[in-house]
Scaffold this motif. Structure first.
Motif, PDB file in Angstrom:
ATOM      1  N   SER A  82       0.841  -1.201   0.000  1.00 38.09           N
ATOM      2  CA  SER A  82       0.000   0.000   0.000  1.00 38.09           C
ATOM      3  C   SER A  82       0.871   1.244   0.000  1.00 38.09           C
ATOM      4  CB  SER A  82      -0.914   0.028   1.228  1.00 38.09           C
ATOM      5  OG  SER A  82      -1.773  -1.087   1.248  1.00 38.09           O
ATOM      6  N   SER A  83       0.356   2.292  -0.619  1.00 38.07           N
ATOM      7  CA  SER A  83       1.049   3.581  -0.622  1.00 38.07           C
ATOM      8  C   SER A  83       0.727   4.350   0.653  1.00 38.07           C
ATOM      9  CB  SER A  83       0.615   4.402  -1.834  1.00 38.07           C
ATOM     10  OG  SER A  83      -0.732   4.865  -1.653  1.00 38.07           O
ATOM     11  N   ALA A  84       1.442   5.431   0.847  1.00 37.05           N
ATOM     12  CA  ALA A  84       1.048   6.383   1.889  1.00 37.05           C
ATOM     13  C   ALA A  84      -0.264   7.036   1.462  1.00 37.05           C
ATOM     14  CB  ALA A  84       2.128   7.432   2.076  1.00 37.05           C
ATOM     15  N   PRO A  85      -1.166   7.327   2.393  1.00 35.78           N
ATOM     16  CA  PRO A  85      -2.441   7.956   2.015  1.00 35.78           C
ATOM     17  C   PRO A  85      -2.248   9.376   1.517  1.00 35.78           C
ATOM     18  CG  PRO A  85      -2.222   7.859   4.402  1.00 35.78           C
ATOM     19  CD  PRO A  85      -1.066   7.092   3.846  1.00 35.78           C
ATOM     20  N   LYS A  86      -3.099   9.767   0.584  1.00 28.97           N
ATOM     21  CA  LYS A  86      -3.107  11.144   0.092  1.00 28.97           C
ATOM     22  C   LYS A  86      -4.561  11.599   0.038  1.00 28.97           C
ATOM     23  CE  LYS A  86       0.134  12.566  -2.490  1.00 28.97           C
ATOM     24  NZ  LYS A  86       1.123  12.901  -3.538  1.00 28.97           N
ATOM     25  N   SER A  87      -4.824  12.837   0.439  1.00 27.50           N
ATOM     26  CA  SER A  87      -6.202  13.306   0.575  1.00 27.50           C
ATOM     27  C   SER A  87      -6.445  14.593  -0.213  1.00 27.50           C
ATOM     28  CB  SER A  87      -6.547  13.552   2.048  1.00 27.50           C
ATOM     29  OG  SER A  87      -6.449  12.360   2.798  1.00 27.50           O
ATOM     30  N   VAL A  88      -7.705  14.769  -0.608  1.00 28.86           N
ATOM     31  CA  VAL A  88      -8.165  16.036  -1.193  1.00 28.86           C
ATOM     32  C   VAL A  88      -9.445  16.444  -0.477  1.00 28.86           C
ATOM     33  CG1 VAL A  88      -7.141  15.650  -3.464  1.00 28.86           C
ATOM     34  CG2 VAL A  88      -9.458  14.824  -3.004  1.00 28.86           C
ATOM     35  N   GLN A  89      -9.728  17.737  -0.461  1.00 28.76           N
ATOM     36  CA  GLN A  89     -10.957  18.241   0.152  1.00 28.76           C
ATOM     37  C   GLN A  89     -11.932  18.698  -0.924  1.00 28.76           C
ATOM     38  OE1 GLN A  89     -10.318  21.295   3.107  1.00 28.76           O
ATOM     39  NE2 GLN A  89     -10.147  19.798   4.740  1.00 28.76           N
ATOM     40  N   ILE A  90     -13.201  18.348  -0.739  1.00 29.44           N
ATOM     41  CA  ILE A  90     -14.251  18.763  -1.663  1.00 29.44           C
ATOM     42  C   ILE A  90     -15.381  19.386  -0.848  1.00 29.44           C
ATOM     43  CG2 ILE A  90     -15.924  18.016  -3.390  1.00 29.44           C
ATOM     44  CD1 ILE A  90     -14.082  15.675  -4.023  1.00 29.44           C
ATOM     45  N   ILE A  91     -15.838  20.554  -1.270  1.00 31.72           N
ATOM     46  CA  ILE A  91     -16.949  21.243  -0.601  1.00 31.72           C
ATOM     47  C   ILE A  91     -18.224  21.008  -1.389  1.00 31.72           C
ATOM     48  CG2 ILE A  91     -17.902  23.467   0.098  1.00 31.72           C
ATOM     49  CD1 ILE A  91     -15.032  24.459   0.469  1.00 31.72           C
TER      50      ILE A  91
END
Length: 218
Positions: A139-148
């Motif tokens: 598994s990779s390191a987690p990466k996040s994005v924000q959506i409104i």
């Protein structure tokens, strides 16, 4: 009958200089000249997948949002997607549609569709966490994005004059004042003056942009 048990170990061999699909072929010849070959495929994979980038819309009204996920790996599978709000995973995670990665060598793209149209129906800020995975269980390191998600229109209120329609103005120069309110940042606003002829509106002058806390004088 003769049975041979074989064990071969490769070290510092060219076969392990690159990741990918490998094939081992074993060939046996008996005393009578009969020949038989058998092969075994395996994938050499030592590097964990890496998410090189995620692109998507940062806001939505009620439309689904598609994430484009760029993955670096030789054997990726569908990424793991977790939808969070206030740091906690929420149930729409199971309704996310994720595509199988497409690409070649070590460059792959997968898409994930976040169901803002029919499953996530509450306005607010959501965090989408992505973890890339491969066939070797890495598994990779987690990466996040924000959506409104914001489906409510801004509220506009005139404060001067107090009434929205029907005021009589005697001055040749007059300052209109008011407020624009929204749960999220206002992206843009403008003001336009029209002359009303019956039910018809005729534009007078140019449309002007409004900036936050703008004061243009009289």
């Amino acid at each position: 009958a003769t049975t041979w048990n074989i064990e071969i170990e490769w070290k510092n061999n060219d076969i392990f200089k690159t990741e990918g699909l490998k094939t081992v072929i074993v060939k046996a010849v008996d005393g009578a000249g009969n020949e038989k070959a058998a092969s075994h495929d395996f994938t050499y994979d030592v590097q964990a997948p890496e998410i090189k980038g995620i692109t998507c819309s940062e806001t939505t009204q009620v439309e689904d949002v598609v994430l484009t996920i760029n993955i670096e790996d030789t054997n990726p599978v569908e990424p793991q997607i977790t939808v969070k709000q206030n740091g906690q995973a929420i149930s729409p995670t199971v309704d996310v549609t994720v595509s199988k990665p497409s690409g070649s060598n070590k460059s792959w793209i997968s898409t994930a569709t976040i169901p803002f149209s029919n499953k996530i129906t509450t306005d607010g800020t959501y965090e989408i966490e992505v973890v890339a995975k491969d066939k070797n269980g890495r598994s990779s390191a987690p990466k996040s994005v924000q959506i409104i998600r914001d489906s409510v229109k801004p509220e506009i209120k005139f404060t001067n004059p107090a009434a929205e329609t029907g005021d009589f103005i005697r001055q040749s120069s007059y300052k209109f004042e008011g407020t624009i309110t929204d749960a999220n940042d206002i992206k843009e606003a403008s003001i336009t003056l029209y002359k009303k002829n019956g039910e018809q509106l005729v534009k007078v002058g140019e449309t002007q942009e409004i900036s936050p806390n703008k004061n243009d004088g009289g």
